[in-house]
Motif scaffolding. Sequence first.
Motif, mmCIF file in Angstrom:
data_model
loop_
_atom_site.group_PDB
_atom_site.id
_atom_site.type_symbol
_atom_site.label_atom_id
_atom_site.label_comp_id
_atom_site.label_asym_id
_atom_site.label_seq_id
_atom_site.Cartn_x
_atom_site.Cartn_y
_atom_site.Cartn_z
ATOM 1 N N GLY A 87 -10.670 10.534 -3.557
ATOM 2 C CA GLY A 87 -10.946 10.916 -4.939
ATOM 3 C C GLY A 87 -11.146 12.419 -5.022
ATOM 4 N N VAL A 88 -11.870 12.861 -6.050
ATOM 5 C CA VAL A 88 -12.086 14.297 -6.230
ATOM 6 C C VAL A 88 -13.553 14.702 -6.160
ATOM 7 N N ASN A 89 -14.421 13.763 -5.855
ATOM 8 C CA ASN A 89 -15.842 14.082 -5.789
ATOM 9 C C ASN A 89 -16.336 14.073 -4.354
ATOM 10 N N LEU A 90 -17.174 15.031 -4.031
ATOM 11 C CA LEU A 90 -17.807 15.110 -2.719
ATOM 12 C C LEU A 90 -19.205 14.523 -2.848
ATOM 13 N N SER A 91 -19.412 13.368 -2.228
ATOM 14 C CA SER A 91 -20.716 12.708 -2.300
ATOM 15 C C SER A 91 -21.662 13.280 -1.251
ATOM 16 N N LEU A 92 -22.927 12.921 -1.359
ATOM 17 C CA LEU A 92 -23.921 13.350 -0.385
ATOM 18 C C LEU A 92 -23.577 12.838 1.014
ATOM 19 N N GLN A 93 -23.109 11.587 1.121
ATOM 20 C CA GLN A 93 -22.731 11.033 2.427
ATOM 21 C C GLN A 93 -21.547 11.797 3.026
ATOM 22 N N GLN A 94 -20.571 12.133 2.205
ATOM 23 C CA GLN A 94 -19.422 12.895 2.693
ATOM 24 C C GLN A 94 -19.854 14.314 3.077
ATOM 25 N N PHE A 95 -20.729 14.904 2.295
ATOM 26 C CA PHE A 95 -21.257 16.223 2.621
ATOM 27 C C PHE A 95 -21.930 16.210 3.990
ATOM 28 N N GLU A 96 -22.709 15.174 4.268
ATOM 29 C CA GLU A 96 -23.390 15.070 5.568
ATOM 30 C C GLU A 96 -22.381 15.056 6.722
ATOM 31 N N LEU A 97 -21.241 14.389 6.531
ATOM 32 C CA LEU A 97 -20.210 14.372 7.568
ATOM 33 C C LEU A 97 -19.595 15.757 7.763
ATOM 34 N N LEU A 98 -19.503 16.528 6.701
ATOM 35 C CA LEU A 98 -18.855 17.839 6.756
ATOM 36 C C LEU A 98 -19.783 18.968 7.203
ATOM 37 N N LYS A 99 -21.074 18.722 7.238
ATOM 38 C CA LYS A 99 -22.045 19.782 7.532
ATOM 39 C C LYS A 99 -21.775 20.520 8.835
ATOM 40 N N THR A 100 -21.230 19.835 9.821
ATOM 41 C CA THR A 100 -21.057 20.462 11.136
ATOM 42 C C THR A 100 -19.688 21.119 11.327
ATOM 43 N N ALA A 101 -18.791 20.955 10.371
ATOM 44 C CA ALA A 101 -17.448 21.530 10.516
ATOM 45 C C ALA A 101 -17.523 23.052 10.352
ATOM 46 N N PRO A 102 -17.003 23.819 11.320
ATOM 47 C CA PRO A 102 -17.070 25.280 11.212
ATOM 48 C C PRO A 102 -16.152 25.836 10.126
#
Length: 159
Positions: A87-102
Amino acid sequence: KGFLKDCVGVRLHDSKGGPLGYAGRRIDPTDIKRYGKWKFPSNFPKSSILYNYHRINPLKCGLVLVECPWGVMRLWQIGVPAAGLLGVNLSLQQFELLKTAPRIILMLDGDKAGGDAIMRIKENPDLRSRIHVFRLPDGLDPDDLPDDELKKVSSLFLS
């Protein structure tokens, strides 16, 4: 027949690779126009996963973030690590997965929804310094581009 009738089935997994079910990619242009390209099971928690995340190591080099599995598959075919928001929304759960990506390269669809989503995601203070945008021409999705155009994304990982 059933849920995936007239669709291409795409297997969905959680962030560790556990199977969650299937999404359906509609093929018929009339159905796409009427219902959209993607069909998910009712009550499917699409905001809690990133498609293909279980196959990549975002700590290593980062990832390209697109809207849907089709774009992920096109990028993956040419060796670019990619995940899809579904979709087009970044959820809190998805944000948590992305937090470590440089590095996160946003390659959302070249339409108003994709452009609006880029603006929202770029404004996240915890991601802002790691986000780079690869803008698509108006009306195009990542899977519409030829390989040589998609390969330009790889150069963003090296810059």
